[in-house]
Design a protein around this motif. Structure first.
Motif, mmCIF file in Angstrom:
data_model
loop_
_atom_site.group_PDB
_atom_site.id
_atom_site.type_symbol
_atom_site.label_atom_id
_atom_site.label_comp_id
_atom_site.label_asym_id
_atom_site.label_seq_id
_atom_site.Cartn_x
_atom_site.Cartn_y
_atom_site.Cartn_z
ATOM 1 N N ASN A 166 -47.590 17.997 48.354
ATOM 2 C CA ASN A 166 -46.009 17.343 48.207
ATOM 3 C C ASN A 166 -46.015 16.412 47.278
ATOM 4 N N MET A 167 -46.860 15.189 47.747
ATOM 5 C CA MET A 167 -46.840 14.001 47.081
ATOM 6 C C MET A 167 -47.101 14.252 45.744
ATOM 7 N N ALA A 168 -48.083 14.962 45.306
ATOM 8 C CA ALA A 168 -48.569 15.054 44.063
ATOM 9 C C ALA A 168 -47.402 15.854 43.090
ATOM 10 N N ILE A 169 -46.872 16.829 43.605
ATOM 11 C CA ILE A 169 -45.761 17.551 42.990
ATOM 12 C C ILE A 169 -44.472 16.716 42.658
ATOM 13 N N ALA A 170 -44.481 15.956 43.468
ATOM 14 C CA ALA A 170 -43.198 14.695 43.356
ATOM 15 C C ALA A 170 -43.598 13.754 42.311
ATOM 16 N N ALA A 171 -44.829 13.430 42.060
ATOM 17 C CA ALA A 171 -45.236 12.151 41.404
ATOM 18 C C ALA A 171 -45.194 12.715 40.103
ATOM 19 N N PRO A 172 -44.669 11.808 39.089
ATOM 20 C CA PRO A 172 -44.841 12.118 37.744
ATOM 21 C C PRO A 172 -46.391 11.924 37.248
ATOM 22 N N VAL A 173 -47.160 11.014 37.857
ATOM 23 C CA VAL A 173 -48.632 10.753 37.397
ATOM 24 C C VAL A 173 -49.257 11.159 38.746
ATOM 25 N N VAL A 174 -50.249 11.801 38.690
ATOM 26 C CA VAL A 174 -51.181 11.974 39.797
ATOM 27 C C VAL A 174 -52.689 11.998 39.572
ATOM 28 N N PHE A 175 -53.350 11.185 40.145
ATOM 29 C CA PHE A 175 -54.980 11.469 40.256
ATOM 30 C C PHE A 175 -55.456 12.245 41.240
ATOM 31 N N ALA A 176 -56.050 13.382 40.824
ATOM 32 C CA ALA A 176 -56.351 14.478 41.997
ATOM 33 C C ALA A 176 -58.067 14.576 41.895
ATOM 34 N N ARG A 177 -58.640 14.718 42.958
ATOM 35 C CA ARG A 177 -60.124 15.307 43.031
ATOM 36 C C ARG A 177 -60.103 16.315 44.233
ATOM 37 N N ASP A 178 -61.260 16.837 44.336
ATOM 38 C CA ASP A 178 -61.576 17.836 45.496
ATOM 39 C C ASP A 178 -60.485 18.997 45.480
ATOM 40 N N ARG A 179 -60.136 19.468 46.607
ATOM 41 C CA ARG A 179 -59.509 20.267 46.960
ATOM 42 C C ARG A 179 -57.952 20.224 46.144
ATOM 43 N N LEU A 180 -57.550 19.095 46.167
ATOM 44 C CA LEU A 180 -56.124 18.862 45.530
ATOM 45 C C LEU A 180 -56.212 19.473 44.337
ATOM 46 N N SER A 181 -57.324 19.147 43.341
ATOM 47 C CA SER A 181 -57.270 19.694 42.003
ATOM 48 C C SER A 181 -56.966 21.249 42.037
ATOM 49 N N GLY A 182 -57.707 21.889 42.792
ATOM 50 C CA GLY A 182 -57.502 23.228 42.621
ATOM 51 C C GLY A 182 -56.214 23.799 43.153
ATOM 52 N N TYR A 183 -55.429 23.053 44.121
ATOM 53 C CA TYR A 183 -54.019 23.609 44.271
ATOM 54 C C TYR A 183 -53.097 23.199 43.225
ATOM 55 N N LEU A 184 -53.451 22.040 42.327
ATOM 56 C CA LEU A 184 -52.370 21.603 41.603
ATOM 57 C C LEU A 184 -52.754 22.356 40.321
ATOM 58 N N ASP A 185 -54.166 23.058 40.116
ATOM 59 C CA ASP A 185 -54.374 24.111 39.006
ATOM 60 C C ASP A 185 -53.653 25.152 39.172
ATOM 61 N N LYS A 186 -53.366 25.567 40.437
ATOM 62 C CA LYS A 186 -52.904 26.756 40.580
ATOM 63 C C LYS A 186 -51.250 26.850 40.499
ATOM 64 N N GLN A 187 -50.728 25.407 40.598
ATOM 65 C CA GLN A 187 -49.280 25.299 40.648
ATOM 66 C C GLN A 187 -48.948 24.730 38.897
ATOM 67 N N GLU A 188 -50.137 24.687 38.350
ATOM 68 C CA GLU A 188 -50.010 24.385 36.906
ATOM 69 C C GLU A 188 -49.364 22.992 36.715
ATOM 70 N N LYS A 189 -49.299 21.761 37.675
ATOM 71 C CA LYS A 189 -49.018 20.723 37.593
ATOM 72 C C LYS A 189 -50.216 19.827 36.943
ATOM 73 N N PRO A 190 -49.965 19.184 35.916
ATOM 74 C CA PRO A 190 -50.961 18.360 35.458
ATOM 75 C C PRO A 190 -51.457 17.082 36.361
ATOM 76 N N TYR A 191 -52.652 16.894 36.209
ATOM 77 C CA TYR A 191 -53.340 15.649 36.784
ATOM 78 C C TYR A 191 -54.396 14.812 36.088
ATOM 79 N N ILE A 192 -54.707 13.945 36.544
ATOM 80 C CA ILE A 192 -56.007 13.192 35.880
ATOM 81 C C ILE A 192 -57.001 13.354 37.001
ATOM 82 N N PRO A 193 -58.208 13.809 36.562
ATOM 83 C CA PRO A 193 -59.164 13.887 37.660
ATOM 84 C C PRO A 193 -59.919 12.650 37.579
ATOM 85 N N TRP A 194 -60.758 12.308 39.027
ATOM 86 C CA TRP A 194 -61.047 10.944 39.083
ATOM 87 C C TRP A 194 -62.345 10.972 40.201
#
Ligand SMILES: [Mg+2]
Length: 210
Positions: A166-194
């Motif tokens: 929820n925090m990642a969806i609400a934030a315009p800039v997201v750094f995601a790793r592990d499972r969060l990356s997968g969830y964001l891929d599904k939501q088609e929400k862009p993120y920066i891997p780290w």
């Protein structure tokens, strides 16, 4: 307006999941019964985590601190904080775990963060009692509510798991790793891997051209 950074704790600041490991150690029966139900959504984080924490005797509090002392942080947090300080950008820790674990692992770095939002526990009864100022909906700590307390722009989220979604969806800039990356891929929400906090520092340096 200055940006503001919101960072998850468990599995993000710590290299490994520490909160679930603590629950399994200190509340083995409640954890065995409750954790599978969390994964199948039979029970909410809000009531499940409360149930597990409140099954822990208050006298275990010191041992929980001791348990937390051995947990390692992911590399580069100090360097990221130095960089954010030099840019006058606040760094806020938002955790669905308990405050004492966050503070114990952060150690001296506690004094460098703009805020720590986590679950508080009282130890004046036979068992721990849970208090969370940001309990809402299905969550014991609604991270988006914490984000709303800050006016910075853009809001930057750092996380690793579903509890950061929820925090990642609400934030315009997201750094995601592990499972969060997968969830964001599904939501088609862009993120920066780290991988570690040095990656985040270097990427912010590029973005901010400093
Ligand atoms: Mg996490």
């Amino acid at each position: 307006m200055k940006p503001v950074v919101f960072c998850d704790f468990d599995g993000t600041i710590t290299a490994e999941e520490t909160f679930v490991a603590m629950l399994k150690q200190f509340a083995p029966e409640a954890a065995e019964e409750t954790i599978p139900k969390l994964y199948t959504h039979e029970i909410s984080l809000r009531s499940g985590v409360r149930r597990m924490l409140e099954s822990i005797p208050s006298k275990a509090y010191e041992e929980i601190m001791e348990f937390s002392r051995t947990k390692e942080m992911r590399p580069g947090l100090l360097e990221l904080m130095d960089f954010l300080d030099s840019e006058k950008v606040p760094f806020v820790v938002v955790s669905g775990g308990i405050r004492i674990m966050v503070e114990t692992v952060l150690g001296e770095l506690v004094n460098r963060v703009a805020g720590i939002y986590a679950v508080d526990v009282a130890t004046d009864g036979p068992n721990l009692r849970v208090h969370s100022e940001f309990e809402e909906g299905t969550e014991l700590v609604a991270k988006v509510r914490v984000m709303e307390l800050y006016e910075g722009d853009p809001k930057i989220a750092i996380g690793d798991s579903v509890t950061d979604l929820n925090m990642a969806i609400a934030a315009p800039v997201v750094f995601a790793r592990d499972r969060l990356s997968g969830y964001l891929d599904k939501q088609e929400k862009p993120y920066i891997p780290w991988g570690d906090f040095l990656d985040i520092r270097d990427r912010l340096r590029e973005i901010w051209k400093v």
